[in-house]
Design a protein around this motif. Structure first.
Motif, PDB file in Angstrom:
ATOM      1  N   UNK A 198       0.848  -1.184   0.000  1.00 24.15           N
ATOM      2  CA  UNK A 198       0.000   0.000   0.000  1.00 24.15           C
ATOM      3  C   UNK A 198       0.886   1.236   0.000  1.00 24.15           C
ATOM      4  N   UNK A 199       0.479   2.235  -0.741  1.00 24.80           N
ATOM      5  CA  UNK A 199       1.264   3.474  -0.868  1.00 24.80           C
ATOM      6  C   UNK A 199       0.334   4.665  -0.639  1.00 24.80           C
ATOM      7  N   UNK A 200       0.845   5.622   0.128  1.00 25.46           N
ATOM      8  CA  UNK A 200       0.141   6.888   0.296  1.00 25.46           C
ATOM      9  C   UNK A 200       1.118   8.019  -0.005  1.00 25.46           C
ATOM     10  N   UNK A 201       0.578   9.140  -0.469  1.00 26.52           N
ATOM     11  CA  UNK A 201       1.419  10.284  -0.824  1.00 26.52           C
ATOM     12  C   UNK A 201       0.861  11.537  -0.174  1.00 26.52           C
ATOM     13  N   UNK A 202       1.755  12.498   0.046  1.00 26.21           N
ATOM     14  CA  UNK A 202       1.354  13.784   0.586  1.00 26.21           C
ATOM     15  C   UNK A 202       2.238  14.857  -0.030  1.00 26.21           C
ATOM     16  N   UNK A 203       1.647  15.958  -0.395  1.00 28.90           N
ATOM     17  CA  UNK A 203       2.399  17.062  -0.970  1.00 28.90           C
ATOM     18  C   UNK A 203       2.879  17.970   0.160  1.00 28.90           C
ATOM     19  N   UNK A 204       4.169  18.285   0.132  1.00 32.07           N
ATOM     20  CA  UNK A 204       4.758  19.155   1.148  1.00 32.07           C
ATOM     21  C   UNK A 204       5.198  20.441   0.467  1.00 32.07           C
ATOM     22  N   UNK A 205       4.741  21.558   0.998  1.00 32.13           N
ATOM     23  CA  UNK A 205       5.139  22.876   0.501  1.00 32.13           C
ATOM     24  C   UNK A 205       5.910  23.578   1.610  1.00 32.13           C
ATOM     25  N   UNK A 206       7.205  23.878   1.329  1.00 34.55           N
ATOM     26  CA  UNK A 206       8.029  24.598   2.297  1.00 34.55           C
ATOM     27  C   UNK A 206       7.961  26.074   1.930  1.00 34.55           C
ATOM     28  N   UNK A 207       7.369  26.848   2.778  1.00 36.33           N
ATOM     29  CA  UNK A 207       7.134  28.267   2.525  1.00 36.33           C
ATOM     30  C   UNK A 207       8.383  29.051   2.897  1.00 36.33           C
ATOM     31  N   UNK A 208       8.901  29.845   1.921  1.00 36.27           N
ATOM     32  CA  UNK A 208      10.158  30.555   2.133  1.00 36.27           C
ATOM     33  C   UNK A 208      10.089  31.881   1.403  1.00 36.27           C
ATOM     34  N   UNK A 209      11.168  32.620   1.559  1.00 35.81           N
ATOM     35  CA  UNK A 209      11.285  33.864   0.803  1.00 35.81           C
ATOM     36  C   UNK A 209      11.415  33.534  -0.679  1.00 35.81           C
ATOM     37  N   UNK A 210      11.001  34.428  -1.557  1.00 34.17           N
ATOM     38  CA  UNK A 210      11.094  34.144  -2.989  1.00 34.17           C
ATOM     39  C   UNK A 210      12.543  34.212  -3.482  1.00 34.17           C
ATOM     40  N   UNK A 211      12.734  33.676  -4.689  1.00 41.23           N
ATOM     41  CA  UNK A 211      14.046  33.763  -5.331  1.00 41.23           C
ATOM     42  C   UNK A 211      14.253  35.140  -5.954  1.00 41.23           C
ATOM     43  N   UNK A 212      15.416  35.343  -6.609  1.00 44.03           N
ATOM     44  CA  UNK A 212      15.686  36.646  -7.209  1.00 44.03           C
ATOM     45  C   UNK A 212      14.849  36.857  -8.474  1.00 44.03           C
ATOM     46  N   UNK A 213      14.445  38.093  -8.743  1.00 46.81           N
ATOM     47  CA  UNK A 213      13.780  38.369 -10.016  1.00 46.81           C
ATOM     48  C   UNK A 213      14.721  38.045 -11.189  1.00 46.81           C
ATOM     49  N   UNK A 269       8.573  31.017  -3.530  1.00 48.47           N
ATOM     50  CA  UNK A 269       8.663  30.618  -2.128  1.00 48.47           C
ATOM     51  C   UNK A 269       7.394  29.972  -1.605  1.00 48.47           C
ATOM     52  N   UNK A 270       6.489  29.588  -2.486  1.00 48.73           N
ATOM     53  CA  UNK A 270       5.240  28.963  -2.044  1.00 48.73           C
ATOM     54  C   UNK A 270       4.186  29.964  -1.625  1.00 48.73           C
ATOM     55  N   UNK A 271       4.434  31.237  -1.800  1.00 47.18           N
ATOM     56  CA  UNK A 271       3.474  32.260  -1.402  1.00 47.18           C
ATOM     57  C   UNK A 271       3.460  33.360  -2.456  1.00 47.18           C
ATOM     58  N   UNK A 272       2.348  34.078  -2.535  1.00 47.55           N
ATOM     59  CA  UNK A 272       2.189  35.100  -3.571  1.00 47.55           C
ATOM     60  C   UNK A 272       3.185  36.233  -3.335  1.00 47.55           C
ATOM     61  N   UNK A 273       3.821  36.704  -4.436  1.00 45.66           N
ATOM     62  CA  UNK A 273       4.707  37.865  -4.354  1.00 45.66           C
ATOM     63  C   UNK A 273       3.857  39.074  -3.974  1.00 45.66           C
ATOM     64  N   UNK A 274       4.202  39.714  -2.865  1.00 41.80           N
ATOM     65  CA  UNK A 274       3.404  40.857  -2.406  1.00 41.80           C
ATOM     66  C   UNK A 274       3.904  42.177  -2.982  1.00 41.80           C
ATOM     67  N   UNK A 275       5.233  42.306  -3.208  1.00 42.94           N
ATOM     68  CA  UNK A 275       5.771  43.563  -3.733  1.00 42.94           C
ATOM     69  C   UNK A 275       7.237  43.350  -4.115  1.00 42.94           C
ATOM     70  N   UNK A 276       7.803  44.371  -4.782  1.00 35.69           N
ATOM     71  CA  UNK A 276       9.219  44.358  -5.177  1.00 35.69           C
ATOM     72  C   UNK A 276       9.910  45.555  -4.531  1.00 35.69           C
ATOM     73  N   UNK A 277      11.164  45.371  -4.178  1.00 34.42           N
ATOM     74  CA  UNK A 277      11.991  46.428  -3.602  1.00 34.42           C
ATOM     75  C   UNK A 277      13.041  46.817  -4.641  1.00 34.42           C
ATOM     76  N   UNK A 282       5.041  37.047   2.079  1.00 35.84           N
ATOM     77  CA  UNK A 282       4.747  37.176   3.506  1.00 35.84           C
ATOM     78  C   UNK A 282       5.820  36.560   4.393  1.00 35.84           C
ATOM     79  N   UNK A 283       6.760  35.823   3.797  1.00 34.87           N
ATOM     80  CA  UNK A 283       7.805  35.190   4.598  1.00 34.87           C
ATOM     81  C   UNK A 283       9.128  35.949   4.522  1.00 34.87           C
ATOM     82  N   UNK A 284       9.169  37.034   3.778  1.00 32.89           N
ATOM     83  CA  UNK A 284      10.377  37.845   3.799  1.00 32.89           C
ATOM     84  C   UNK A 284      10.807  38.278   2.411  1.00 32.89           C
ATOM     85  N   UNK A 285      12.022  38.865   2.380  1.00 26.68           N
ATOM     86  CA  UNK A 285      12.575  39.416   1.143  1.00 26.68           C
ATOM     87  C   UNK A 285      13.616  38.459   0.584  1.00 26.68           C
ATOM     88  N   UNK A 286      13.495  38.176  -0.725  1.00 20.29           N
ATOM     89  CA  UNK A 286      14.433  37.275  -1.380  1.00 20.29           C
ATOM     90  C   UNK A 286      15.731  37.989  -1.772  1.00 20.29           C
TER      91      UNK A 286
END
Length: 817
Positions: A643-658, A682-690, A733-737
């Protein structure tokens, strides 16, 4: 002559005609008349009227009635009033005739059917929306007079006006008992509102004291000889079909308070003072009790002496008493409106009547263990004051000093479990009672007892069962016995028996070899059936056996794998970078399945800790990074299946560079930056750019935008000629990339273009091998200073131009021709 007189009265004049007017008659009187003819010979006989004649004015029909008015209009009725005619025609009005005419019709129709003398009438049965005119006529014995002037056309419809209410009283009224008060006001509304009076939400009813008077415009509630029960919240409601209005008044009927509530309680009695208490009056008179007046009296005297008149508490100390004398206490309650009738106490002698409690009887000791014992005693006489605490003391039999068993109060129970005894020591116990006077004498010591546990054999283990088996073993499990016999369970003895045999064999020789509530019985023969039983053992011996309910056949058991997912695998997992990822599941199956963890069908990261136990498996990754996200699978497999079960794991982090940062449209004071979103958000919506810039001559970056949601920015306010570097970072929301930076500096200058062609090129001198040329500056320099002019020549008929040289001036001598 008058009808009631017999004497005739002559008329004072003589007539020669056959008619005469008699004057001087009294109106309302009835008369008889007679006439005689007279000639020169004399007077002939009289001729007399046969009936009496009543003297009155001539009778005609009455005049028209006056002031015909419409008083009320509804959708089906009209109410009218009028005044009598100025002249009734000389006869009393016998009736009025009211007529109506529907607008658009020619004739009036009588609307009154019977004789009507009232000058007010309501015409009913009209049709809503129709328009009518009305008139009225007066009738006497002669007949019907002229009709009144018609009313204006009246349309049948309900007149609507919401109720209004104008009150003559405020929202609060204070009245002394016995006084009268009234609540009055005015109201209006159409249709006529209904007036209702309420007191504390109950309808007020009239009686000998309460009167309600309501007219079409005024309202009044009056109460005479008010009593305390008249206190309450009064409400008048004026209501019709269009709505309602309410008025409120909180009426307080105040009086002096009722007497304090007895009996007077003598809380403390001593030879020189007493402490008494009482309860507040049932009725404070509608005003807060301001103070109590307390007086005392020696029963041998008739004089009441004041104690205090300033206390607000319901308790008081009565001082300065003479020992042995009997006293009475008198208490008044006072408020703003007077002093109550008194509350008088019973007689009480001033003497000390309380003492410490008696000594309890010898206590009994129960439930002795190695470190505790329960002391039980009977309640002694309390000395006249309630017992507030018991003091339990202990001492070793050979010692002389008594020690308190606890510092905490013991009350109201008459037993106490004494803790912290030393195992094997012999103890005695005693008890003292305490009240507010003090601590009484202690009880006699208890019988000596040793601090040790009474041990008995335990009860049998609970619910033994076979939980697993193989071809040569059986796993047993059970629960501890319900009673351990007050001794520690050393362990368990497990026994088995072949079905058909009488002999039970021991699976373990000593109880301490099986201290837990499970055991694997080994060395069994495949295919045979066995019975099993378990005994609990403590220091007192073995318990009765507890049997496994059914015989067990010894053979391998196959069960396909089964996975029971923990909450961390039941749905998609979202965790923050740096946190610990934990995935776990309970695994079942016989034989125990092989466990395999994978990520995206590959081996999991080496930093993952994988733990497999006999009941499940757990995967744990500490300090997760974004790359640890993905699809994780758990596969369990044994000979009975997988028997096999699966689960999706999303690690929420700061985004990568533009990506693809580009600078365009460079000007002397601005430039335009564009870029693409990061490959990894980073698993989360880009909120803004600096966006930041830096003068190449400076070490510090300066932010020029920190809230832009767009992937472009116009960098303004640059200094012409200065070289700049630019960099951009994405935030969620998790920080600046990390930043992406321009590869080379950008100089803030306007863009350059090639200059225009020189003007007016011509020669000024020609030789056999050279030509002197001159020209003028071009019209445009392309945005920068012209640094030189390139001179080229071409042979006549040739296709290509040959470069001669670049000169800085506006003339040149071309040689070598």
């Amino acid at each position: 002559r008058e009808s009631d007189h017999r004497a005739w009265t002559p008329v004072t004049y003589t007539v020669t005609r056959q008619n005469a007017t008699v004057q001087g008659l009294i109106q309302g009187k009835a008369y008889f008349f007679r006439i005689a003819a007279e000639n020169i010979i004399g007077m002939g006989p009289f001729t007399e009227t046969t009936k009496e004649i009543l003297i009155r004015d001539p009778i005609t029909v009455p005049d028209r009635p006056e002031d015909l008015e419409v008083k009320a209009v509804t959708k089906s009725s009209v109410t009218l009033t009028w005044n009598p005619p100025k002249y009734n025609g000389g006869s009393d009005i016998t009736m009025y005739v009211l007529e109506s005419r529907l607008i658009g019709k020619d004739k009036f129709h009588k609307v009154t059917k019977e004789k009507m003398l009232d000058r007010k009438f309501t015409v009913e049965g009209l049709k809503e929306g129709d328009t009518y005119e009305f008139r009225v006529s007066a009738c006497n014995i002669v007949g019907q007079g002229k009709p009144s002037f018609c009313t204006k056309p009246i349309t049948c419809k309900d007149e609507i006006a919401p109720p209004t209410l104008d009150l003559d009283f405020r929202d609060k009224l204070i009245v002394r008992v016995g006084e009268a008060f009234s609540l009055t006001g005015r109201y209006s509304g159409k249709p006529a509102p209904k007036v209702t009076w309420l007191k504390d939400d109950i309808v007020v009813k009239e009686d000998d004291r309460i009167k309600i008077k309501t007219t079409p415009a005024t309202l009044c509630l009056g109460i005479v000889k008010s009593v305390r029960e008249d206190t309450g919240k009064y409400c008048v409601t004026v209501e019709n079909s269009t709505g309602s209005r309410k008025g409120f008044c909180q009426v307080h009927v105040v009086d002096r308070p009722s007497p304090p509530v007895g009996p007077v309680i003598f809380d403390e009695v001593f030879k020189d003072h007493m402490v008494v208490s009482w309860k507040p009056p049932i009725d404070d008179g509608g005003s807060e009790i301001t103070n109590y007046i307390i007086e005392k009296k020696d029963t041998h005297k008739d004089l009441w002496m004041p104690v205090t008149s300033a206390t607000v508490k319901t308790t008081c100390k009565i001082p300065k008493l003479l020992e042995g004398r009997e006293y009475q206490i008198r208490i008044y309650a006072e408020n703003l409106y007077g002093i109550s009738d008194p509350l008088i106490s019973d007689e009480m002698k001033a003497k000390d009547r309380f003492r410490v409690p008696d000594a309890p009887e010898q206590p009994i000791i129960k439930d002795v263990t190695k470190d505790s014992a329960v002391v039980v005693w009977n309640k002694p006489y309390d000395g006249g004051k309630p017992i507030t605490n018991y003091i339990v003391e202990k001492k070793e039999t050979m010692a002389t000093r008594w020690v308190k068993a606890t510092k905490d109060p013991i009350f109201p129970g008459t037993k106490f479990k004494v803790p912290d005894l030393l195992e094997g020591c012999q103890y005695e116990f005693r008890v003292s009672a305490e009240n507010e006077i003090g601590v009484g004498d202690p009880s006699p010591p208890s019988k000596p007892v040793f601090a040790r546990d009474p041990i008995a054999k335990p009860s049998p283990p609970v619910n033994p069962e076979a939980v697993d088996k193989t071809k040569n073993s059986v796993d047993l499990s059970w629960q501890p016995p319900r009673h351990d016999g007050n001794g520690k369970i050393i362990g368990y003895l497990v026994e088995f028996q072949k079905v058909g045999d009488e002999e039970w064999k021991q699976a373990n020789l000593t109880a301490d070899s099986c201290p837990e509530t499970n055991y694997k019985v080994t060395g069994l023969t495949e295919g045979l059936t066995y019975k099993f039983r378990v005994k609990a053992v403590n220091a007192a011996g073995e318990s009765d056996p507890a049997h496994v309910p059914d015989p067990v056949e010894v053979k391998d058991r196959l069960e396909p794998p089964e996975l029971i997912l923990d909450a961390n695998m039941a749905r998609e997992q979202h965790i923050k970078a740096g946190d610990t990822l934990r995935l776990s599941a309970v695994i079942k199956g016989v034989p125990f399945p092989k466990v395999t963890w994978k990520k995206e069908d590959h081996e999991v990261s080496p930093k993952a800790d994988i733990e497999v136990t006999g009941v499940g498996s757990k995967l744990e990754i500490r300090n997760t990074v974004h790359e640890d996200g993905g699809m994780y699978s758990l596969t369990v497999e044994n000979p009975a299946g997988s028997k096999t079960v699966s689960v999706k794991v999303v690690v929420l982090d700061k985004p990568g560079p533009p990506r693809n940062l580009n600078v365009s449209d460079v000007r002397s004071d601005s430039c335009y930056l564009t870029w693409m979103e990061p490959e990894d958000d980073g698993g989360s919506v880009i909120t803004n750019y600096v966006v930041e810039r830096k003068d190449v001559a400076s070490a510090q970056w300066v932010a020029i935008s920190s809230s832009s949601k767009k992937r472009s920015h116009m960098a303004k306010y640059l200094m012409e000629g200065t070289q700049y570097l630019f960099r951009v970072a994405a935030e969620n929301q998790y920080g600046r990339g990390p930043y992406v930076e321009t590869l080379k500096p950008i100089k803030a200058i306007d863009p350059l273009h090639p200059p225009g062609p020189p003007k007016n090129l011509h020669h000024v001198d020609v030789d056999k091998t050279e030509v002197s040329l001159v020209w003028n500056r071009p019209d445009r320099d392309g945005g920068a200073e012209i640094t030189g002019y390139l001179v080229e020549y071409q042979e006549d008929g040739a296709d290509e131009w040959t470069k001669f040289q670049t000169v800085p001036m506006l003339d040149c001598v071309v040689t070598g021709l």
